[in-house]
Design an enzyme around this catalytic site. Structure first.
Site, short mmCIF file in Angstrom:
data_model
loop_
_atom_site.label_atom_id
_atom_site.label_comp_id
_atom_site.label_asym_id
_atom_site.label_seq_id
_atom_site.Cartn_x
_atom_site.Cartn_y
_atom_site.Cartn_z
N CYS A 25 0.81 -1.23 0.00
CA CYS A 25 0.00 0.00 0.00
C CYS A 25 0.84 1.27 0.00
CB CYS A 25 -0.94 0.00 1.20
SG CYS A 25 -2.16 -1.31 1.12
N1 LIG Z 1 -2.65 -5.83 1.95
C1 LIG Z 1 -3.13 -4.76 2.53
O1 LIG Z 1 -2.78 -4.43 3.67
C2 LIG Z 1 -4.15 -3.87 1.83
C3 LIG Z 1 -4.87 -2.93 2.59
C4 LIG Z 1 -5.80 -2.13 1.97
C5 LIG Z 1 -5.97 -2.23 0.60
N2 LIG Z 1 -5.25 -3.13 -0.14
C6 LIG Z 1 -5.52 -3.17 -1.57
O2 LIG Z 1 -6.33 -4.30 -1.86
C7 LIG Z 1 -5.97 -4.89 -3.11
C8 LIG Z 1 -5.60 -6.34 -2.91
O3 LIG Z 1 -4.46 -6.40 -2.07
P1 LIG Z 1 -4.04 -7.73 -1.32
O4 LIG Z 1 -2.99 -7.34 -0.34
O5 LIG Z 1 -5.22 -8.50 -0.86
O6 LIG Z 1 -3.37 -8.53 -2.54
P2 LIG Z 1 -2.96 -10.08 -2.56
O7 LIG Z 1 -1.89 -10.21 -3.58
O8 LIG Z 1 -2.74 -10.58 -1.17
O9 LIG Z 1 -4.28 -10.79 -3.10
C9 LIG Z 1 -4.79 -10.60 -4.37
C10 LIG Z 1 -5.36 -11.92 -4.86
O10 LIG Z 1 -5.98 -11.70 -6.13
C11 LIG Z 1 -5.74 -12.83 -6.94
N3 LIG Z 1 -5.97 -12.45 -8.32
C12 LIG Z 1 -5.18 -11.75 -9.16
N4 LIG Z 1 -5.80 -11.56 -10.35
C13 LIG Z 1 -7.01 -12.16 -10.24
C14 LIG Z 1 -8.10 -12.30 -11.13
N5 LIG Z 1 -8.10 -11.78 -12.35
N6 LIG Z 1 -9.18 -13.00 -10.71
C15 LIG Z 1 -9.20 -13.53 -9.45
N7 LIG Z 1 -8.20 -13.43 -8.57
C16 LIG Z 1 -7.12 -12.75 -8.96
C17 LIG Z 1 -4.32 -13.23 -6.59
O11 LIG Z 1 -4.05 -14.58 -6.95
C18 LIG Z 1 -4.31 -13.00 -5.08
O12 LIG Z 1 -4.69 -14.17 -4.37
C19 LIG Z 1 -4.85 -4.03 -3.65
O13 LIG Z 1 -5.37 -3.04 -4.49
C20 LIG Z 1 -4.27 -3.37 -2.41
O14 LIG Z 1 -3.64 -2.14 -2.69
C21 LIG Z 1 -4.36 -3.97 0.46
#
Ligand SMILES: NC(=O)c1ccc[n+]([C@@H]2O[C@H](COP(=O)([O-])OP(=O)(O)OC[C@H]3O[C@@H](n4cnc5c(N)ncnc54)[C@H](O)[C@@H]3O)[C@@H](O)[C@H]2O)c1
Length: 455
Positions: A276
């Protein structure tokens, strides 16, 4: 709500008859899917990663903040399932998209995951569905990118289907605030979109904050993360300043934090990490640039924060210098490689930058991190595969230098101090530092290190 689709979806959300889908089952998607299932919805998670889907199917969690017992219980009740088969999207009424939003090497937004997810929903879109984007992204993404993909089907947003943006604000590892008790900002394309998305979240989250549009909701998240990046950049610069002036930055911040108004403490460190804070502000500066606006605070904070691992290298060099050892050939142990305390996430971790910088200078590297059993060498240039080292088993002075990069609660800081001839503490984690400890932003005790060299 005069619209029939809206009324019918509203009613099935209220009675929990709606079937809920979550696309992307990572740090954000899995906790959210678990909350929806716990609220009583039949919930299906979709992911391209077959290992994650298999784990959920087997009733196991792979995210520290989600207990395996919760996944197992919800599986046993038949409320939670997962699949790699996106055709099952035809059977859900709502879809939350929680896919990654990384940067390209050029620091431009990489929206390919959002596009792919939106396209897999679009081919299965049917009247009455609600789609909510949760991935952090620049203002305009929902309207300019996702909406056209969904409307290509001929269905119309606001009457046939409903679309909103709601930023995820999860803080992995935070014991007090989690998906359920962090207020949820929701901005729909139309007022029905906002009301339906709010109705969905109300079932699982304590406080909902409706805003006037997806753009506002997108901007809220980027303001929050830019606020952190800029303030961390400021305190990192103050730490560098304090080093020059021989003042303890940690003492300064903790005394300043006693002011009951107008100040909020941020702490210096070895650099930003995670998916993030190092990334999201650049989504905003990229978008601002499209309108000819230069986001100077973001660029400056990025430069200061990005240079912190180089500063840590200079501290390691200074600490070793104090005992008359060169970096080249010295054995260095990094304590903590995940980007923050008590999590297993190594994405964008400054420890990876430090490993690359120290390796390029000829240091012999190891790491200890109870949350990260293995560190593949592909994560940094010319990297070598490393495995977590148990500190308990090490004789005193096993390493020339120990660098505390992450202040995990599980670390025994006395043992870490003993394991290194000298120690660099980038987090002010060592509460009883001996004369062999050099703290980031702390006053230099060069005589102390010199006395160790001559002892
Ligand atoms: N990790 C954090 O602390 C956090 C906090 C707030 C917001 N976010 C935001 O949330 C979003 C996700 O982050 P995250 O940390 O969960 O990512 P992550 O990488 O942990 O998880 C994302 C998941 O999406 C899957 N994926 C990718 N493309 C896909 C598709 N086309 N169809 C289905 N699944 C698919 C991946 O395999 C993965 O399991 C990002 O935009 C991030 O900036 C993250």
């Amino acid at each position: 709500m005069a619209n029939l689709h809206a009324e019918s979806l509203y009613e099935s959300l209220r009675t929990r008859r709606a079937r809920v889908g979550v696309v992307g089952l990572g740090y954000v998607g899995l906790p959210l899917a678990v909350e929806f299932a716990r609220a009583g919805f039949s919930t299906t998670g979709f992911d391209l990663d077959a290992d994650k889907v298999r784990a959920i199917y087997a009733g196991k969690s792979y995210i520290d903040d989600v207990p395996t017992k919760d996944v197992a219980d919800l599986r046993a009740k038949g409320l939670l399932t997962a699949t790699t088969d996106f055709d099952a999207l035809k059977d859900v009424d709502t879809v939350n998209i929680c896919v990654p939003t990384p940067l390209r090497k050029t620091k431009d937004p990489d929206l390919s995951f959002i596009v792919a997810a939106a396209e897999s929903v679009a081919v299965r879109l049917r009247p009455g569905m609600l789609i909510v984007l949760e991935s952090t992204t620049y203002p305009g993404t929902t309207d300019e990118l996702v909406l056209p993909i969904l409307q290509r089907t001929g269905l119309v947003c606001g009457s046939d289907f409903f679309l909103a943006f709601s930023p995820e604000r999860i803080d992995p590892g935070n014991r007090k605030f989690h998906t359920r008790n962090v207020p949820k900002v929701v901005g729909g394309v139309t007022s029905d979109c906002t009301r339906l998305a709010s109705a969905l979240y109300e079932t699982a989250i304590e406080t909902i904050v409706p805003v006037s549009s997806p753009r506002v909701a997108e901007m809220v998240k980027l303001l929050e993360n830019t606020f952190r990046a800029v303030n961390i950049g400021l305190v990192n610069e103050i730490a560098l300043m304090c080093d020059r002036l021989g003042i303890d930055v940690w003492e300064v911040v903790s005394a300043a934090a006693t002011k009951p108004f107008g100040f909020m403490p941020f702490y210096p460190g070895p650099g930003l990490g995670g998916h993030c804070i190092p990334i999201d502000p650049f989504y905003l500066s990229w978008k601002a640039k499209q309108s000819g606006f230069e986001a100077r605070f973001i660029e400056l904070a990025g430069a200061v924060n990005g240079a912190m691992p180089h500063y840590v290298v200079s501290l390691v060099g200074d600490a070793l210098n104090g005992i008359r050892l060169p970096l080249n050939g010295s054995r260095v142990l990094l304590a903590g490689v995940s980007y923050k305390r008590d999590v297993d996430d190594i994405r964008e971790s400054p420890a990876l930058d430090l490993l690359a910088l120290l390796q390029a200078r000829g240091a012999i590297l190891d790491y200890t991190d109870p949350h990260v059993p293995m560190l593949p060498g592909r994560l940094w240039p010319n990297g070598i595969n490393l495995e977590h080292v148990e500190v308990e088993a090490l004789p005193a002075g096993s390493y020339d230098c120990v660098v505390v990069m992450t202040d995990h609660a599980a670390f025994d800081y006395d043992l870490l101090q003993r394991a290194g001839k000298v120690v660099v503490d980038t987090r002010n984690a060592i509460k009883n530092p001996g004369p062999n400890v050099l703290r980031l932003g702390g006053p230099r005790c060069s005589q102390a290190l010199e006395s160790l060299a001559t002892a």
